[in-house]
Design a protein around this motif. Structure first.
Motif, PDB file in Angstrom:
ATOM      1  N   PRO A 112      42.763  40.942  37.973  1.00  0.00           N
ATOM      2  CA  PRO A 112      43.486  41.373  39.171  1.00  0.00           C
ATOM      3  C   PRO A 112      44.341  40.252  39.734  1.00  0.00           C
ATOM      4  CG  PRO A 112      41.167  40.953  39.666  1.00  0.00           C
ATOM      5  CD  PRO A 112      41.307  40.850  38.176  1.00  0.00           C
ATOM      6  N   ASP A 113      45.167  40.604  40.691  1.00  0.00           N
ATOM      7  CA  ASP A 113      46.027  39.621  41.341  1.00  0.00           C
ATOM      8  C   ASP A 113      45.193  38.469  41.892  1.00  0.00           C
ATOM      9  OD1 ASP A 113      48.451  38.602  42.499  1.00  0.00           O
ATOM     10  OD2 ASP A 113      47.706  39.326  44.437  1.00  0.00           O
ATOM     11  N   GLY A 114      45.636  37.253  41.612  1.00  0.00           N
ATOM     12  CA  GLY A 114      44.939  36.072  42.112  1.00  0.00           C
ATOM     13  C   GLY A 114      43.898  35.515  41.185  1.00  0.00           C
ATOM     14  N   VAL A 115      43.671  36.148  40.026  1.00  0.00           N
ATOM     15  CA  VAL A 115      42.646  35.686  39.076  1.00  0.00           C
ATOM     16  C   VAL A 115      43.287  35.427  37.720  1.00  0.00           C
ATOM     17  CG1 VAL A 115      40.465  36.239  37.919  1.00  0.00           C
ATOM     18  CG2 VAL A 115      40.860  37.006  40.262  1.00  0.00           C
ATOM     19  N   THR A 116      43.024  34.248  37.163  1.00  0.00           N
ATOM     20  CA  THR A 116      43.461  33.885  35.819  1.00  0.00           C
ATOM     21  C   THR A 116      42.277  33.327  35.059  1.00  0.00           C
ATOM     22  OG1 THR A 116      44.110  31.665  36.550  1.00  0.00           O
ATOM     23  CG2 THR A 116      45.820  33.372  36.554  1.00  0.00           C
ATOM     24  N   SER A 117      42.451  33.054  33.790  1.00  0.00           N
ATOM     25  CA  SER A 117      41.368  32.475  32.998  1.00  0.00           C
ATOM     26  C   SER A 117      41.917  31.394  32.077  1.00  0.00           C
ATOM     27  CB  SER A 117      40.650  33.554  32.175  1.00  0.00           C
ATOM     28  OG  SER A 117      41.540  34.157  31.258  1.00  0.00           O
ATOM     29  N   VAL A 118      41.044  30.441  31.760  1.00  0.00           N
ATOM     30  CA  VAL A 118      41.408  29.363  30.838  1.00  0.00           C
ATOM     31  C   VAL A 118      40.243  29.129  29.895  1.00  0.00           C
ATOM     32  CG1 VAL A 118      42.956  28.222  32.479  1.00  0.00           C
ATOM     33  CG2 VAL A 118      40.539  27.536  32.365  1.00  0.00           C
ATOM     34  N   GLN A 119      40.554  28.610  28.735  1.00  0.00           N
ATOM     35  CA  GLN A 119      39.522  28.239  27.775  1.00  0.00           C
ATOM     36  C   GLN A 119      39.104  26.802  28.042  1.00  0.00           C
ATOM     37  OE1 GLN A 119      40.769  28.415  23.712  1.00  0.00           O
ATOM     38  NE2 GLN A 119      38.712  28.113  22.876  1.00  0.00           N
ATOM     39  N   VAL A 120      37.809  26.592  28.180  1.00  0.00           N
ATOM     40  CA  VAL A 120      37.298  25.246  28.391  1.00  0.00           C
ATOM     41  C   VAL A 120      35.932  25.133  27.732  1.00  0.00           C
ATOM     42  CG1 VAL A 120      36.274  25.832  30.635  1.00  0.00           C
ATOM     43  CG2 VAL A 120      36.830  23.448  30.112  1.00  0.00           C
ATOM     44  N   ASP A 121      35.705  24.023  27.059  1.00  0.00           N
ATOM     45  CA  ASP A 121      34.444  23.777  26.361  1.00  0.00           C
ATOM     46  C   ASP A 121      33.515  23.008  27.283  1.00  0.00           C
ATOM     47  OD1 ASP A 121      32.360  23.186  24.695  1.00  0.00           O
ATOM     48  OD2 ASP A 121      33.550  22.160  23.167  1.00  0.00           O
ATOM     49  N   ARG A 122      32.419  23.638  27.679  1.00  0.00           N
ATOM     50  CA  ARG A 122      31.468  22.989  28.597  1.00  0.00           C
ATOM     51  C   ARG A 122      30.937  21.681  28.025  1.00  0.00           C
ATOM     52  NH1 ARG A 122      28.257  24.613  33.029  1.00  0.00           N
ATOM     53  NH2 ARG A 122      27.569  22.675  33.984  1.00  0.00           N
ATOM     54  N   ALA A 123      30.841  21.601  26.719  1.00  0.00           N
ATOM     55  CA  ALA A 123      30.311  20.391  26.095  1.00  0.00           C
ATOM     56  C   ALA A 123      31.293  19.232  26.141  1.00  0.00           C
ATOM     57  CB  ALA A 123      29.919  20.685  24.649  1.00  0.00           C
ATOM     58  N   ASP A 124      32.565  19.503  26.370  1.00  0.00           N
ATOM     59  CA  ASP A 124      33.590  18.460  26.452  1.00  0.00           C
ATOM     60  C   ASP A 124      33.757  18.077  27.916  1.00  0.00           C
ATOM     61  OD1 ASP A 124      35.858  16.879  26.473  1.00  0.00           O
ATOM     62  OD2 ASP A 124      36.942  18.098  24.997  1.00  0.00           O
ATOM     63  N   THR A 125      32.999  17.084  28.356  1.00  0.00           N
ATOM     64  CA  THR A 125      32.959  16.745  29.776  1.00  0.00           C
ATOM     65  C   THR A 125      34.325  16.343  30.311  1.00  0.00           C
ATOM     66  OG1 THR A 125      30.639  16.076  29.658  1.00  0.00           O
ATOM     67  CG2 THR A 125      31.926  15.211  31.492  1.00  0.00           C
ATOM     68  N   GLU A 126      35.069  15.542  29.568  1.00  0.00           N
ATOM     69  CA  GLU A 126      36.362  15.082  30.065  1.00  0.00           C
ATOM     70  C   GLU A 126      37.332  16.252  30.245  1.00  0.00           C
ATOM     71  OE1 GLU A 126      36.737  12.127  31.246  1.00  0.00           O
ATOM     72  OE2 GLU A 126      34.707  11.655  30.582  1.00  0.00           O
ATOM     73  N   ALA A 127      37.340  17.161  29.299  1.00  0.00           N
ATOM     74  CA  ALA A 127      38.217  18.333  29.420  1.00  0.00           C
ATOM     75  C   ALA A 127      37.776  19.206  30.585  1.00  0.00           C
ATOM     76  CB  ALA A 127      38.205  19.130  28.124  1.00  0.00           C
ATOM     77  N   LEU A 128      36.465  19.351  30.766  1.00  0.00           N
ATOM     78  CA  LEU A 128      35.952  20.154  31.875  1.00  0.00           C
ATOM     79  C   LEU A 128      36.369  19.551  33.209  1.00  0.00           C
ATOM     80  CD1 LEU A 128      34.096  22.492  32.871  1.00  0.00           C
ATOM     81  CD2 LEU A 128      32.233  20.811  32.871  1.00  0.00           C
ATOM     82  N   LEU A 129      36.174  18.239  33.364  1.00  0.00           N
ATOM     83  CA  LEU A 129      36.508  17.598  34.628  1.00  0.00           C
ATOM     84  C   LEU A 129      38.008  17.669  34.910  1.00  0.00           C
ATOM     85  CD1 LEU A 129      34.181  14.468  34.448  1.00  0.00           C
ATOM     86  CD2 LEU A 129      33.825  16.571  35.745  1.00  0.00           C
TER      87      LEU A 129
END
Length: 335
Positions: free
Chosen positions: A46-63
């Motif tokens: 819906p309006d106002g919501v997007t999604s991204v791919q992120v690997d929880r195990a990759d701390t630097e990418a997550l942060l």
């Protein structure tokens, strides 16, 4: 059209808490990002919501993905190493909310109700509650981290893989004239509607602080829960009870089957944040039923059943104790 002038990121955003929270936050003016482990090119939001791919195990990418958000919600943190990740958000986000569980409370001898100050499980245990408790301790010990830790009861709401209320919902669908409940029907075990979790998350975001809060529905007995489900579904059934635990054949079984009451205090959330339930118990049940019944019907049409929709119910209690109709009928008729 809503103006989304604040930014929120939900880790585990496609689960039942994540979906309810995204809906609540967008109405409060947040632009919401849902974090996924795998790319979802066909996902619509819906309006106002997007999604991204992120690997929880990759701390630097997550942060990097979380940096600068007004609110970060983690619905899936469960171990100390997740706490170590999230602790690095001190000074980098406006507010952090982490979902925990009331299973962290140290038993036996639980008070009624249980305040957030009650001791949590021992540090040297190696199970799910101990992992959650260690996660909590790590986060609360981090200087400058505005983390709200929410201890939930058994969750219920659309899109979940577990719905304890199915024990009564299916009986109403099957037009059962009676249900037999162990422990005199007086067992009390906390349930938590995901819409109310979302409401408390929104309140925490508005007043960032390091805190622990319980979040649970009104403390009904299992017999009262059954009566509420039947009433919402327009079904009449006699609720019959007996003393003691359920029988090996499943007679009397229900998923709230505890000999002593377990009740969470909601005083702190009310006093500190002015929390009130966003949805009533009956309206939460209507949402549960409105999602669960079509979901089970779809599974049955595909050759499966309710066990495919709620695999966590089977994992927790087994497949055979839920609907012992023959045993119930024999008990009621004295056979």
């Amino acid at each position: 059209m809503t103006v989304h002038d604040r930014r929120a990121f939900i880790i585990g955003g496609t689960g039942q808490i994540g979906r309810a929270t995204a809906a609540r936050l967008t109405t409060a003016g947040y632009a919401v990002t849902l974090g996924h482990r795998r790319a979802r090119p066909d996902a619509t939001h819906p309006d106002g919501v997007t999604s991204v791919q992120v690997d929880r195990a990759d701390t630097e990418a997550l942060l990097k993905a979380l940096d600068g958000h007004d609110l970060v919600v983690d619905t899936v943190a469960f171990a100390p190493h997740h706490g170590a990740q999230l602790a690095r958000l001190a000074g980098r986000v406006g507010s952090l909310v982490v979902i925990s569980t009331g299973a962290v409370y140290q038993a036996p001898g639980l008070p009624v109700p249980i305040p957030e100050s009650w001791p949590t499980v021992e540090r040297d245990a190696h199970d799910y509650p101990a992992g959650k408790a260690a996660l909590e301790r790590h986060l609360l010990a981090t200087p400058g981290l505005p983390v709200s830790i929410l201890r939930t009861g058994v969750l219920h709401g659309p899109y979940g893989t577990s719905l304890d209320h199915w024990s009564f919902i299916k009986r109403a669908l099957d037009k059962r004239p009676h249900v037999v409940i162990a422990q005199d029907g007086r067992s009390r075990f906390p349930t938590t509607a995901v819409a109310n979790v979302a409401e408390l998350i929104c309140l925490c975001a508005q007043r960032p602080a390091a805190r622990v809060l319980n979040i649970a529905d009104d403390p009904l007995t299992v017999a009262e829960i059954g009566a509420r489900v039947f009433a919402v579904m327009g079904h009449e059934a006699e609720i019959i009870t007996f003393e003691g635990p359920s029988r090996p054949d499943g007679l009397g079984f229900h998923p709230w089957n505890v000999p002593e009451p377990i009740v969470f205090s909601m005083d702190r959330a009310r006093a500190e944040l002015g929390y009130r339930h966003a949805v009533s118990y009956d309206d939460a049940l209507r949402a549960d039923i409105g999602w669960a019944v079509p979901a089970v019907s779809e599974a049955e049409a595909a050759g499966g059943g309710w066990q495919d929709v709620f695999p966590d119910l089977v994992a927790r209690h087994g497949p055979d104790v839920w609907f012992p109709y023959a045993a119930e009928d024999a008990y009621v008729t004295g056979g």
